[in-house]
Write an enzyme that holds these catalytic residues in place. Structure first.
Site, PDB file in Angstrom:
ATOM      1  N   ASP A  50       0.795  -1.106  -0.106  1.00  0.00           N
ATOM      2  CA  ASP A  50      -0.010  -0.153  -0.077  1.00  0.00           C
ATOM      3  C   ASP A  50       0.749   1.333   0.075  1.00  0.00           C
ATOM      4  OD1 ASP A  50       0.798  -0.151   2.221  1.00  0.00           O
ATOM      5  OD2 ASP A  50      -1.388   0.439   3.580  1.00  0.00           O
ATOM      6  N   SER A  51       2.067   0.681   0.292  1.00  0.00           N
ATOM      7  CA  SER A  51       3.317   1.613  -0.215  1.00  0.00           C
ATOM      8  C   SER A  51       2.987   2.686  -0.975  1.00  0.00           C
ATOM      9  CB  SER A  51       4.908   1.902  -0.007  1.00  0.00           C
ATOM     10  OG  SER A  51       4.870   0.588  -0.922  1.00  0.00           O
ATOM     11  N   ASP A  89      -0.929  -6.239  -0.072  1.00  0.00           N
ATOM     12  CA  ASP A  89      -1.028  -5.457   0.778  1.00  0.00           C
ATOM     13  C   ASP A  89      -2.958  -5.100   0.780  1.00  0.00           C
ATOM     14  OD1 ASP A  89       0.811  -4.800   3.210  1.00  0.00           O
ATOM     15  OD2 ASP A  89       1.381  -3.232   2.366  1.00  0.00           O
ATOM     16  N   LYS A 119      -1.308  -9.545   3.058  1.00  0.00           N
ATOM     17  CA  LYS A 119      -0.265  -9.083   4.192  1.00  0.00           C
ATOM     18  C   LYS A 119      -1.218  -8.289   5.097  1.00  0.00           C
ATOM     19  CE  LYS A 119       2.990  -6.011   3.479  1.00  0.00           C
ATOM     20  NZ  LYS A 119       2.693  -5.077   4.729  1.00  0.00           N
ATOM     21  N   GLU A 121      -1.141  -6.057   8.554  1.00  0.00           N
ATOM     22  CA  GLU A 121      -0.221  -5.431   9.919  1.00  0.00           C
ATOM     23  C   GLU A 121      -1.382  -5.434  10.939  1.00  0.00           C
ATOM     24  OE1 GLU A 121       0.053  -0.480   9.403  1.00  0.00           O
ATOM     25  OE2 GLU A 121       1.198  -0.959   7.154  1.00  0.00           O
ATOM     26  N   GLU A 188       9.180  -4.680  10.616  1.00  0.00           N
ATOM     27  CA  GLU A 188       9.583  -3.226  10.195  1.00  0.00           C
ATOM     28  C   GLU A 188      10.626  -2.128  11.081  1.00  0.00           C
ATOM     29  OE1 GLU A 188       8.058   0.631   7.423  1.00  0.00           O
ATOM     30  OE2 GLU A 188       6.934  -1.188   7.670  1.00  0.00           O
TER      31      GLU A 188
END
Length: 272
Positions: A50-51, A89, A119, A121, A188
């Site tokens: 999502d970056s 993401d 993925k 978070e 991270e």
């Protein structure tokens, strides 16, 4: 007559095998078919992160990224690759409300994009969601430490692991996510001693993927544009393996100069 062995795309289970064999896991982000095709032969998995909100769209954070944006770019990456596992993401707001919401959106990502894993978070508080997804056939990669989707509650992009209780908390996050069935966990922005403790813990069976963490992690990942030298600003943990920004600027300047001077297109570039 000998048979031709058809190679297949790597799957989540193959990432675990690399950890068991002691082979370093190589990963990069990609959002386009062309760049994905370039990194594909060298990567074990490619993350459609999502970056992309910040890298492609100039957003200040990953918060505004939508599920539709993730699916669209994941489709492009799948079309441009043949070998690497593609992980997508789950964007902010697509999985936090309930484990049922998480499954419906994760299933949509896998079905519409063709990716092999998602993925998420979050730490121990999302372990139940991870288990719910894995039990229903969704391979899950975890992500703990500096979690960009929590930038507003963290007060910015801050390194994790410096507070007295951080090591215990982060180790518990990794253990819970691993035991819930995640095949890998991104670590991270975690101070090296704490990241090392997580990566070497016998309680964490999932493969650990470092980004600003520790060289002892089972693998490493970077944002492609950062490591290529395309980004104007990069975190401390980024090593630029190229300087494409300056090369692109030089090429664009040369093109503009040639057009203004009437030297492009030349006869070789036109049809008789």
């Amino acid at each position: 007559m000998s048979q031709v062995v058809q190679s297949r795309r790597l799957r989540a289970i193959d990432i675990g095998k690399r950890k068991a064999e002691g082979r370093k896991i190589i990963a990069l982000t990609a959002y386009h078919a062309h760049t994905a095709g370039i990194v594909d032969p060298y990567c074990d998995f490619i993350l459609v992160g999502d970056s992309l909100g910040m890298v492609m769209h100039g957003m200040e954070s990953t918060i505004p990224v939508t599920l539709e944006m993730m699916i669209l770019q994941a489709q492009a990456v799948i079309r441009g690759t043949q070998k690497a596992l593609v992980v997508v993401d789950m964007p902010f707001g697509s999985y936090e409300a309930s484990k049922e919401q998480a499954f419906l959106n994760a299933a949509r990502v896998l079905k519409e994009s063709g990716a092999g894993a998602i993925k998420m978070e979050g730490g121990a508080h999302f372990a139940e969601t991870v288990a719910f997804l894995v039990q229903r056939g969704v391979p899950v990669m975890g992500h703990i430490g500096l979690t960009p989707q929590a930038v507003n509650t963290m007060g910015g992009f801050k390194v994790q692991g410096r507070a007295p209780d951080d090591e215990r908390r982060l180790l518990e996050d990794a253990r819970a996510i691993s035991e819930a069935g995640a095949f890998a966990i991104v670590l991270e922005g975690i101070v090296e001693p704490v990241a090392r403790a997580i990566a070497t813990s016998p309680r964490v069976s999932a493969a650990t993927i470092g980004i600003g963490a520790s060289a002892v992690c089972d693998g490493q990942i970077l944002v492609l544009e950062d490591m290529l030298g395309l980004s104007e600003r990069t975190p401390k943990f980024v090593r630029q393996f190229g300087s494409l920004r300056s090369h692109i600027e030089e090429a664009v300047k040369a093109y503009a100069d040639e057009v203004r001077a009437g030297r492009f297109p030349a006869e070789d570039h036109t049809y008789g």
